[in-house]
Scaffold this motif. Structure first.
Motif, PDB file in Angstrom:
ATOM      1  N   VAL A 261     -64.966 -16.217  20.249  1.00 18.40           N
ATOM      2  CA  VAL A 261     -64.401 -17.042  21.107  1.00 18.40           C
ATOM      3  C   VAL A 261     -64.442 -16.656  22.786  1.00 18.40           C
ATOM      4  O   VAL A 261     -64.197 -15.712  22.875  1.00 18.40           O
ATOM      5  N   SER A 262     -65.267 -17.575  23.477  1.00 19.25           N
ATOM      6  CA  SER A 262     -65.152 -17.032  24.873  1.00 19.25           C
ATOM      7  C   SER A 262     -64.232 -18.155  25.572  1.00 19.25           C
ATOM      8  O   SER A 262     -64.093 -19.516  25.480  1.00 19.25           O
ATOM      9  N   VAL A 263     -63.153 -17.350  26.145  1.00 22.10           N
ATOM     10  CA  VAL A 263     -62.229 -18.197  27.152  1.00 22.10           C
ATOM     11  C   VAL A 263     -62.352 -18.039  28.607  1.00 22.10           C
ATOM     12  O   VAL A 263     -61.353 -18.508  29.483  1.00 22.10           O
ATOM     13  N   LEU A 264     -63.320 -17.217  28.852  1.00 23.85           N
ATOM     14  CA  LEU A 264     -63.558 -17.298  30.269  1.00 23.85           C
ATOM     15  C   LEU A 264     -63.687 -18.505  31.223  1.00 23.85           C
ATOM     16  O   LEU A 264     -64.398 -19.473  30.440  1.00 23.85           O
ATOM     17  N   GLY A 265     -62.940 -18.759  32.156  1.00 27.44           N
ATOM     18  CA  GLY A 265     -63.051 -20.134  32.704  1.00 27.44           C
ATOM     19  C   GLY A 265     -62.844 -20.109  34.233  1.00 27.44           C
ATOM     20  O   GLY A 265     -62.667 -19.106  34.872  1.00 27.44           O
ATOM     21  N   PRO A 266     -62.772 -21.408  34.994  1.00 25.51           N
ATOM     22  CA  PRO A 266     -62.454 -21.315  36.217  1.00 25.51           C
ATOM     23  C   PRO A 266     -61.171 -20.522  36.702  1.00 25.51           C
ATOM     24  O   PRO A 266     -60.019 -20.954  35.880  1.00 25.51           O
ATOM     25  N   VAL A 267     -61.281 -20.000  37.680  1.00 26.31           N
ATOM     26  CA  VAL A 267     -59.901 -19.258  38.394  1.00 26.31           C
ATOM     27  C   VAL A 267     -59.049 -20.734  38.812  1.00 26.31           C
ATOM     28  O   VAL A 267     -59.403 -21.605  39.649  1.00 26.31           O
ATOM     29  N   THR A 268     -57.702 -20.628  38.119  1.00 31.10           N
ATOM     30  CA  THR A 268     -56.898 -21.778  38.328  1.00 31.10           C
ATOM     31  C   THR A 268     -55.575 -21.092  39.076  1.00 31.10           C
ATOM     32  O   THR A 268     -54.828 -22.093  39.457  1.00 31.10           O
ATOM     33  N   ARG A 269     -55.443 -19.939  39.334  1.00 29.39           N
ATOM     34  CA  ARG A 269     -53.898 -19.495  39.807  1.00 29.39           C
ATOM     35  C   ARG A 269     -53.921 -19.850  41.240  1.00 29.39           C
ATOM     36  O   ARG A 269     -54.936 -19.961  42.130  1.00 29.39           O
ATOM     37  N   GLU A 270     -52.759 -20.186  41.590  1.00 28.10           N
ATOM     38  CA  GLU A 270     -52.395 -20.580  42.828  1.00 28.10           C
ATOM     39  C   GLU A 270     -52.775 -19.913  44.041  1.00 28.10           C
ATOM     40  O   GLU A 270     -52.507 -18.509  43.748  1.00 28.10           O
ATOM     41  N   GLY A 271     -53.582 -20.164  44.890  1.00 30.60           N
ATOM     42  CA  GLY A 271     -53.747 -19.393  46.193  1.00 30.60           C
ATOM     43  C   GLY A 271     -55.211 -18.679  45.862  1.00 30.60           C
ATOM     44  O   GLY A 271     -55.773 -18.185  46.929  1.00 30.60           O
ATOM     45  N   CYS A 272     -55.861 -18.924  44.759  1.00 35.62           N
ATOM     46  CA  CYS A 272     -56.893 -18.152  44.432  1.00 35.62           C
ATOM     47  C   CYS A 272     -58.232 -19.199  44.348  1.00 35.62           C
ATOM     48  O   CYS A 272     -59.305 -18.799  44.418  1.00 35.62           O
ATOM     49  N   THR A 273     -57.981 -20.308  44.411  1.00 32.47           N
ATOM     50  CA  THR A 273     -58.884 -21.269  43.955  1.00 32.47           C
ATOM     51  C   THR A 273     -60.269 -21.548  44.940  1.00 32.47           C
ATOM     52  O   THR A 273     -60.994 -22.022  44.860  1.00 32.47           O
ATOM     53  N   GLU A 274     -59.597 -21.253  46.191  1.00 29.22           N
ATOM     54  CA  GLU A 274     -60.488 -21.272  47.603  1.00 29.22           C
ATOM     55  C   GLU A 274     -61.419 -19.930  47.578  1.00 29.22           C
ATOM     56  O   GLU A 274     -62.204 -20.044  48.458  1.00 29.22           O
TER      57      GLU A 274
END
Length: 420
Positions: free
Chosen positions: A41-54
């Motif tokens: 299973v691959s669970v890599l995904g978009p970064v969602t942590r606060e302050g990191c998304t930009e």
């Protein structure tokens, strides 16, 4: 002052794994982790942590479903960073798995060794924001310890009452394996058990900005294309948080108390080749492999599976493939190689600790898990892709290299059925 000799010989003291605890992006707890790893299973995904998304980092392995308040007492939560929350929770899981409890009559019987690559970046950033936003009176007293690499070792030791030899390794990604070498030496010197492992929490804004200086960091936006070691499309690695903790014990001590023995830690070795170029890691990694084999007393032909470092940089991947061939000789063409971390990310020091967890489970189940997201392999390796492969696994080799030039190898053995 005259030193008194120990009342028992430390010669021939063998280290075994009796407990395992995992907090990973693809599963909290050993069962969930192994199910995901075995299925590729691959669970890599978009970064969602606060302050990191930009920030330019787009893809990472984030731990979901982890509520530290449910696993760690409140008084410890306010003193510690997320990487230590992971460590304490994983240590609890490992201790429960090993059925090991603190004995007040033997407070020095259990030690703690952890590895960390970045420490408590999120906690430190929060306190610095308080300093510059509101002033020094708003900086808490725990800023002095929570960010520090040794925080997890200290808190696990204090919380558990473990007063045996303790330590921390801050020597790059390879520290996750080197911690096992340190723990084994501690046990050979007379300690009965060591809580050992590595956890990381590098997905906070300041921590991510620091990582952006690594040319090996993947900035790709497609989770299925961001971390592809040993392929023509390799573009670096995707970082991850989480990690694994273990209980390792002197075998005779473990058997006296009827503990389950999951694997034997047979051999470890490490080298340092610096940062002059990834091609220089080839002889250093090959030497570490040979040293681990020598300590384990096994030959190249004994290795049944290799858990690769798998950096995802063409020059580094080539150097690793050649190092495996150098150390294992003709047998290298026949031994399966895998890198399950391509499905959940490379968690710095904790990456190799998670590889050790996977290796222990693979030895137990007779299964080589696949390397997710990879279909075509560029290098001359029998890389397991697509589906897990059933195999008679007796001995596993785990490899790790750091971005600053550390190389490490660990040999694990399956426990024979008559010794379980």
């Amino acid at each position: 002052m005259k030193r008194t000799s120990p009342d028992r010989s430390t010669a021939g003291r063998q280290t075994v794994v009796t407990g395992l605890g995992v907090i990973a992006p693809n599963g909290v707890g050993t069962d969930a982790f192994w199910k995901a790893v075995q299925q590729g299973v691959s669970v890599l995904g978009p970064v969602t942590r606060e302050g990191c998304t930009e920030l330019p980092l787009r893809v990472a392995g984030e731990v979901a479903g982890f509520d530290p308040a449910l696993l760690v007492e409140g008084r410890y939560l306010v003193q510690t960073d997320r990487f230590t929350h992971f460590a304490m929770a994983a240590a609890d899981l490992a201790l429960s798995d090993a059925q090991l409890e603190h004995d007040p009559r033997s407070p020095f019987a259990i030690g703690v060794v952890t590895a960390a690559g970045s420490g408590g970046g999120e906690f430190g950033q929060g306190e610095l924001q308080q300093l510059w936003g509101q002033g020094p009176n708003f900086v808490g007293p725990y800023q002095s310890i929570a960010w520090f690499y040794a925080a997890s070792t200290g808190q696990i030791s204090i919380r558990g009452g473990f007063q045996g030899p303790c330590g921390v390794l801050a020597n790059d990604e390879a520290g996750g394996l080197d911690a096992f070498g340190h723990a084994c030496r501690t046990i050979r010197r007379g300690t009965d058990a060591v809580v050992v492992g590595a956890t990381e929490a590098p997905l906070a804004p300041y921590s991510v900005v620091c990582q952006l200086g690594y040319p090996e960091l993947s900035l790709a936006g497609d989770p299925h294309r961001a971390y592809l070691p040993f392929t023509d499309d390799a573009c670096g690695f995707s970082p991850a948080e989480g990690g694994a903790m273990f209980v390792v014990e002197e075998e005779a001590a473990a058997r006296r108390r009827g503990a389950p023995v999951r694997a034997v830690v047979a051999g470890h070795a490490a080298t340092f080749t610096g940062t002059a170029g990834w091609e220089h890691s080839r002889p250093g990694l090959a030497r570490a492999i040979q040293g681990a084999l020598d300590e384990a007393g096994c030959s190249a032909e004994d290795i049944d599976v290799v858990f690769a470092d798998a950096l995802g940089v063409t020059a580094a991947d080539q150097a690793e493939a050649l190092a495996i061939a150098d150390a294992l000789g003709p047998h290298a063409a026949n031994v399966p190689v895998t890198a399950p971390k391509t499905g959940f990310g490379r968690a710095y020091s904790a990456a190799s600790a998670l590889d050790v967890a996977t290796a222990v489970l693979a030895l137990e189940h007779g299964v080589v898990p696949p390397t997710p997201n990879i279909t075509e392999v560029r290098h001359d390796l029998d890389l397991v892709t697509g589906e897990a492969r059933a195999a008679d696994l007796r001995t596993a080799l785990v490899l790790s290299r750091g971005l600053m030039g550390c190389n490490s190898a660990l040999v694990l053995r399956r426990v024979p059925d008559d010794r379980r």
